[in-house]
Enzyme design. Structure first.
Site, PDB file in Angstrom:
ATOM      1  N   ASP A   1      46.710  66.800  47.352  1.00  0.00           N
ATOM      2  CA  ASP A   1      46.401  67.479  48.612  1.00  0.00           C
ATOM      3  C   ASP A   1      45.090  68.216  48.405  1.00  0.00           C
ATOM      4  O   ASP A   1      45.056  69.282  47.786  1.00  0.00           O
ATOM      5  CB  ASP A   1      47.540  68.444  48.966  1.00  0.00           C
ATOM      6  CG  ASP A   1      47.221  69.363  50.133  1.00  0.00           C
ATOM      7  OD1 ASP A   1      46.221  69.111  50.838  1.00  0.00           O
ATOM      8  OD2 ASP A   1      47.969  70.340  50.333  1.00  0.00           O
TER       9      ASP A   1
ATOM     10  N   GLY B   1      44.139  66.467  61.832  1.00  0.00           N
ATOM     11  CA  GLY B   1      43.930  66.637  60.398  1.00  0.00           C
ATOM     12  C   GLY B   1      45.088  66.059  59.599  1.00  0.00           C
ATOM     13  O   GLY B   1      46.259  66.295  59.910  1.00  0.00           O
TER      14      GLY B   1
ATOM     15  N   ASP C   1      46.244  66.837  56.824  1.00  0.00           N
ATOM     16  CA  ASP C   1      47.120  67.852  56.238  1.00  0.00           C
ATOM     17  C   ASP C   1      48.187  68.280  57.242  1.00  0.00           C
ATOM     18  O   ASP C   1      49.365  68.450  56.883  1.00  0.00           O
ATOM     19  CB  ASP C   1      46.309  69.051  55.754  1.00  0.00           C
ATOM     20  CG  ASP C   1      45.405  69.644  56.832  1.00  0.00           C
ATOM     21  OD1 ASP C   1      45.058  68.942  57.804  1.00  0.00           O
ATOM     22  OD2 ASP C   1      45.039  70.833  56.695  1.00  0.00           O
ATOM     23  N   ARG C   2      47.799  68.433  58.506  1.00  0.00           N
ATOM     24  CA  ARG C   2      48.772  68.787  59.543  1.00  0.00           C
ATOM     25  C   ARG C   2      49.768  67.652  59.742  1.00  0.00           C
ATOM     26  O   ARG C   2      50.978  67.887  59.890  1.00  0.00           O
ATOM     27  CB  ARG C   2      48.050  69.111  60.845  1.00  0.00           C
ATOM     28  CG  ARG C   2      47.165  70.357  60.774  1.00  0.00           C
ATOM     29  CD  ARG C   2      46.228  70.455  61.969  1.00  0.00           C
ATOM     30  NE  ARG C   2      46.969  70.558  63.231  1.00  0.00           N
ATOM     31  CZ  ARG C   2      46.418  70.364  64.431  1.00  0.00           C
ATOM     32  NH1 ARG C   2      45.136  70.028  64.528  1.00  0.00           N
ATOM     33  NH2 ARG C   2      47.152  70.490  65.524  1.00  0.00           N
TER      34      ARG C   2
ATOM     35  N   ASP D   1      50.108  76.961  58.944  1.00  0.00           N
ATOM     36  CA  ASP D   1      49.334  76.938  57.703  1.00  0.00           C
ATOM     37  C   ASP D   1      48.164  77.890  57.864  1.00  0.00           C
ATOM     38  O   ASP D   1      47.316  77.693  58.742  1.00  0.00           O
ATOM     39  CB  ASP D   1      48.850  75.520  57.405  1.00  0.00           C
ATOM     40  CG  ASP D   1      48.069  75.442  56.099  1.00  0.00           C
ATOM     41  OD1 ASP D   1      48.440  76.161  55.152  1.00  0.00           O
ATOM     42  OD2 ASP D   1      47.094  74.676  56.031  1.00  0.00           O
TER      43      ASP D   1
ATOM     44  N   THR E   1      41.799  78.411  55.318  1.00  0.00           N
ATOM     45  CA  THR E   1      40.465  78.598  55.874  1.00  0.00           C
ATOM     46  C   THR E   1      40.548  78.729  57.392  1.00  0.00           C
ATOM     47  O   THR E   1      39.902  79.573  58.009  1.00  0.00           O
ATOM     48  CB  THR E   1      39.564  77.423  55.493  1.00  0.00           C
ATOM     49  OG1 THR E   1      39.532  77.305  54.065  1.00  0.00           O
ATOM     50  CG2 THR E   1      38.158  77.625  56.019  1.00  0.00           C
TER      51      THR E   1
END
Length: 250
Positions: A8, A97, A99-100, A119, A122
């Site tokens: 990740d 994204g 990651d999402r 989350d 950043t």
């Protein structure tokens, strides 16, 4: 025994896990990009599964670290329209994204239940997924550090006498630096509380999960942390779903 390596690659840090031949995942490390050299890959790898949201500079550092294992197949996962029971709300799925996307896949694979996934790194991202696996949509807001920097870059003298880096939830500041720091943290807290309110008043959810991850989660007040579940490995859990079925969209 050859392992699969799951990565990740976020904006500031890299999380890695190893998966054995039976599909069991074991977290390996959570490190800054500059620290990758301290984690040499000594084991035999079957394949590498990567989720990347970082910029080119960080991507180059990751590629250099992986270069010692060029014999391993590298799969880069992207967001999809439908996978593992989860349906993407975006008209163009790859705009979400990865990651999402993987956090939702990991959460739904673990428990097919309505959830709000927050989350706070950043950027602060919030995503809603219902018990049928439908992604209902989400929010993106500046992270706590970005909020602070947006002010200090315009007014650098604000932080001349600052003695702390982070603000405190539910506390008042008695100096300009403290007011700014506390204001940023409480803006984050307000976003989380609003996400909970929307879940309960707009979506009529009362039995749902609140899943929390990211470096700013410790700044939340205790009542929210008790209500939610701190889950730092959701993206890796989503990657594990792909690695188990050897499914890649890259």
């Amino acid at each position: 025994m050859a392992h699969k390596l799951l990565i990740d690659a976020g904006n500031t840090r890299v999380k890695a896990a190893l998966m054995d031949t039976e599909g069991h995942m074991e977290p390996w490390f959570n490190a800054d990009y500059e620290e990758l050299a301290h984690h040499p890959i000594a084991m035999k790898l079957d394949s590498v599964w990567v989720a990347v949201v970082s910029g080119q500079q960080q991507n180059d550092k990751l590629a250099a670290w992986l270069s010692a294992h060029q014999q391993s197949k590298v799969f880069r996962v992207q967001s999809e329209t439908v996978a593992f029971g989860v349906t993407n709300a975006y008209e163009k799925p790859t705009n979400l994204g990865v990651d999402r996307w993987l956090a939702m896949v990991g959460a739904y694979d673990e428990q097919p239940k309505a959830a709000v996934i927050i989350d706070a790194g950043t950027a602060i991202t919030v995503d809603w997924i219902d018990e049928q696996g439908r992604h209902l949509g989400g929010w993106i807001a500046p992270g706590v550090e970005l909020m602070k920097n947006s002010v200090t870059q315009r007014a650098p003298n604000v932080f001349n006498d600052s003695q702390q880096q982070w603000g405190k939830a539910q506390q008042l500041g008695q100096s300009t630096p403290d007011c700014l720091l506390n204001g940023c943290v409480n803006t984050f807290v307000g976003l989380v509380r609003q996400a909970m309110a929307v879940s309960e008043t707009e979506l009529d959810w009362f039995d749902y999960r609140i899943l929390l991850s990211g470096g700013s989660i410790p700044l939340l007040p205790l009542d929210i942390k008790r209500r939610g579940e701190i889950r730092t490995e959701l993206v890796l859990q989503g990657l594990a779903c792909y690695a188990r079925q050897e499914k890649s969209t890259a």
